[in-house]
Motif scaffolding. Structure first.
Motif, short mmCIF file in Angstrom:
data_model
loop_
_atom_site.label_atom_id
_atom_site.label_comp_id
_atom_site.label_asym_id
_atom_site.label_seq_id
_atom_site.Cartn_x
_atom_site.Cartn_y
_atom_site.Cartn_z
N ASN A 1 40.87 32.20 13.10
CA ASN A 1 41.60 31.00 13.48
C ASN A 1 40.69 29.99 14.18
O ASN A 1 40.86 28.77 13.99
N LEU A 2 39.75 30.46 14.95
CA LEU A 2 38.81 29.52 15.59
C LEU A 2 38.04 28.74 14.52
O LEU A 2 37.89 27.51 14.62
N ASP A 3 37.53 29.42 13.51
CA ASP A 3 36.79 28.72 12.46
C ASP A 3 37.71 27.75 11.70
O ASP A 3 37.28 26.65 11.32
N ARG A 4 38.97 28.13 11.48
CA ARG A 4 39.91 27.22 10.81
C ARG A 4 40.14 25.97 11.65
O ARG A 4 40.19 24.85 11.12
N ASP B 1 43.00 44.35 20.01
CA ASP B 1 42.38 45.34 19.13
C ASP B 1 41.55 44.65 18.05
O ASP B 1 41.42 43.42 18.03
N GLY B 2 40.96 45.45 17.17
CA GLY B 2 40.07 44.90 16.15
C GLY B 2 40.75 43.90 15.23
O GLY B 2 40.16 42.87 14.88
N ASP B 3 41.99 44.19 14.82
CA ASP B 3 42.71 43.25 13.95
C ASP B 3 42.97 41.94 14.69
O ASP B 3 42.86 40.85 14.10
N GLY B 4 43.31 42.05 15.97
CA GLY B 4 43.54 40.85 16.76
C GLY B 4 42.29 40.00 16.87
O GLY B 4 42.35 38.76 16.79
N TRP B 5 41.15 40.65 17.06
CA TRP B 5 39.89 39.91 17.13
C TRP B 5 39.57 39.22 15.81
O TRP B 5 39.12 38.07 15.79
N HIS B 6 39.81 39.90 14.71
CA HIS B 6 39.55 39.27 13.40
C HIS B 6 40.41 38.03 13.24
O HIS B 6 39.91 36.97 12.79
N THR B 7 41.69 38.13 13.61
CA THR B 7 42.59 36.99 13.49
C THR B 7 42.14 35.85 14.40
O THR B 7 42.11 34.67 13.99
N VAL C 1 32.64 36.21 20.61
CA VAL C 1 32.86 34.89 19.99
C VAL C 1 31.55 34.32 19.49
O VAL C 1 31.47 33.81 18.36
N LEU C 2 30.50 34.39 20.30
CA LEU C 2 29.21 33.85 19.90
C LEU C 2 28.70 34.53 18.64
O LEU C 2 28.09 33.88 17.77
N ASP C 3 28.93 35.84 18.52
CA ASP C 3 28.44 36.60 17.37
C ASP C 3 29.36 36.50 16.16
O ASP C 3 28.90 36.68 15.03
N GLY C 4 30.66 36.23 16.39
CA GLY C 4 31.63 36.39 15.32
C GLY C 4 32.13 35.13 14.66
O GLY C 4 32.83 35.21 13.64
N CYS C 5 31.83 33.94 15.22
CA CYS C 5 32.28 32.72 14.58
C CYS C 5 31.35 31.58 14.98
O CYS C 5 30.39 31.79 15.73
N GLU C 6 31.67 30.38 14.51
CA GLU C 6 30.76 29.25 14.69
C GLU C 6 31.19 28.28 15.78
O GLU C 6 30.51 27.28 16.01
N VAL C 7 32.29 28.55 16.46
CA VAL C 7 32.80 27.57 17.41
C VAL C 7 31.82 27.38 18.57
O VAL C 7 31.27 28.33 19.11
N PRO C 8 31.55 26.12 18.96
CA PRO C 8 30.75 25.88 20.16
C PRO C 8 31.55 26.25 21.41
O PRO C 8 32.77 26.44 21.36
N LEU C 9 30.86 26.32 22.54
CA LEU C 9 31.50 26.70 23.79
C LEU C 9 31.75 25.49 24.68
O LEU C 9 30.96 24.55 24.72
N CYS C 10 32.86 25.56 25.42
CA CYS C 10 32.99 24.79 26.64
C CYS C 10 32.49 25.72 27.75
O CYS C 10 33.11 26.75 28.03
N LEU C 11 31.36 25.37 28.33
CA LEU C 11 30.78 26.17 29.40
C LEU C 11 31.51 25.84 30.70
O LEU C 11 31.18 24.87 31.38
N ASP C 12 32.55 26.61 31.00
CA ASP C 12 33.27 26.42 32.26
C ASP C 12 32.61 27.32 33.30
O ASP C 12 32.77 28.54 33.28
N GLY D 1 35.89 37.56 29.74
CA GLY D 1 34.69 38.15 30.31
C GLY D 1 33.47 38.06 29.41
O GLY D 1 33.52 37.52 28.30
N PRO D 2 32.33 38.60 29.87
CA PRO D 2 31.07 38.46 29.13
C PRO D 2 31.09 39.11 27.74
O PRO D 2 30.54 38.55 26.80
N ASP D 3 31.71 40.28 27.61
CA ASP D 3 31.74 40.93 26.30
C ASP D 3 32.56 40.10 25.30
O ASP D 3 32.21 40.01 24.12
N GLU D 4 33.64 39.50 25.77
CA GLU D 4 34.48 38.68 24.90
C GLU D 4 33.78 37.39 24.51
O GLU D 4 33.86 36.96 23.35
#
Length: 292
Positions: A133-136, A123-129, A167-178, A160-163
């Motif tokens: 945490n990724l940025d931390r 849910d939305g709260d889970g996504w915020h957390t 991530v791309l829109d919501g934080c700064e973490v780079p991707l591992c392109l698997d 999936g693609p929406d998720e």
């Protein structure tokens, strides 16, 4: 390997030899044989593999790898990131303490359950957390000189693609392109390599049987069963646009690692010189042709 005047840094991964963190995954080959076969295939670097596969002490681990003429790239660390009452940083710090000279922390947003055959709704709260945490984690690892990348992975909270876009829109973490997990999860790895190359800091190169991937997405086949049936293929033998992905990243100036991965489930110890080693050699031959 070189492509377009750039060096392609190619590494191996124990999962190509069936070595996995999931309980009951299949026969687990010894580190000595896996590392011997990596070097026999011509690889000079590897990711760590699951906890317990290599020595936990970074000095011992480095000595073991050096004895096989291998260096360490980094490690895959599944961590629960979406639960507000759970702090993932202590676990991440324990993992970082064993990194030694390795410089890539590959994080997956674990569900908290064993295996990758199902996941809960977030849910939305889970996504915020999760995004917080990724940025931390990015900031904490950076203080240790380690770059964090997020591995979108079947059966995790980012699949999936929406998720991936969230991530791309919501934080700064780079991707591992698997390339494999993205395709199995319904994303277009070549499309992501073209539209967001600046966010790609690490690559897991996999090829995939698209028919089996569709069965996983539809729920007709469990992920683990599909892997056992051979969903992951040697490079060039599946339906992922490996050449297009390498071309897009090379054009963008990507200088990170390409880690060869063919997730495998073994029923027993393969004869010497056979099994995973054959597939890894096939993938390396294909990648050499792509590089040329």
């Amino acid at each position: 390997m070189r492509r377009g005047g750039r060096t392609m840094r190619v590494a191996g991964a124990p999962i190509s030899w069936g070595v996995c963190e999931v309980p009951g995954w299949g026969h687990q080959m010894s580190a000595s044989r896996v590392l011997d076969e990596m070097r026999e295939a011509g690889l000079t670097a590897t990711e760590f593999g699951p906890e317990g596969f290599l020595p936990a002490d970074p000095v011992e681990r480095a000595a073991l790898l050096a004895g096989h003429q291998l260096s360490a790239v980094g490690g895959f660390v599944p961590a629960v990131l979406h639960e507000s009452g759970h702090d993932p940083l202590p676990g991440v710090e324990r993992a970082l303490n064993g990194f030694g000279d390795a410089r890539t922390l590959v994080i997956a947003a674990a569900t908290g359950a064993d295996g990758y055959d199902s996941k809960p709704h977030l849910d939305g709260d889970g996504w915020h957390t999760l995004l917080t945490n990724l940025d931390r984690i990015v900031a904490r690892a950076a203080r240790a000189g380690v770059e964090t990348v997020l591995h979108s992975h079947v059966g995790t909270m980012v699949e999936g693609p929406d998720e991936i876009d969230r991530v791309l829109d919501g934080c700064e973490v780079p991707l591992c392109l698997d390339t494999g997990h993205m395709l199995v999860g319904g994303a277009d790895p070549a499309g992501i390599a073209r539209r967001a190359p600046e966010r790609v800091a690490h690559v897991h190169l996999k090829d995939v049987d698209a028919g089996l991937a569709r069965r996983v997405r539809s729920g007709r086949t469990a992920y683990t069963d599909a892997v056992r049936e051979g969903m992951y293929r040697p490079l060039g033998a599946g339906d992922v646009d490996i050449e297009g992905i390498v071309d897009a990243l090379s054009t963008s100036g990507y200088a990170g690692w390409y880690v060869l991965e063919q997730d495998t489930v073994l029923d027993g110890e393969p004869p010497a010189g056979q099994g995973p080693l054959t597939d890894v050699r096939t993938s390396l031959d294909y990648l050499s042709r792509v590089a040329r």
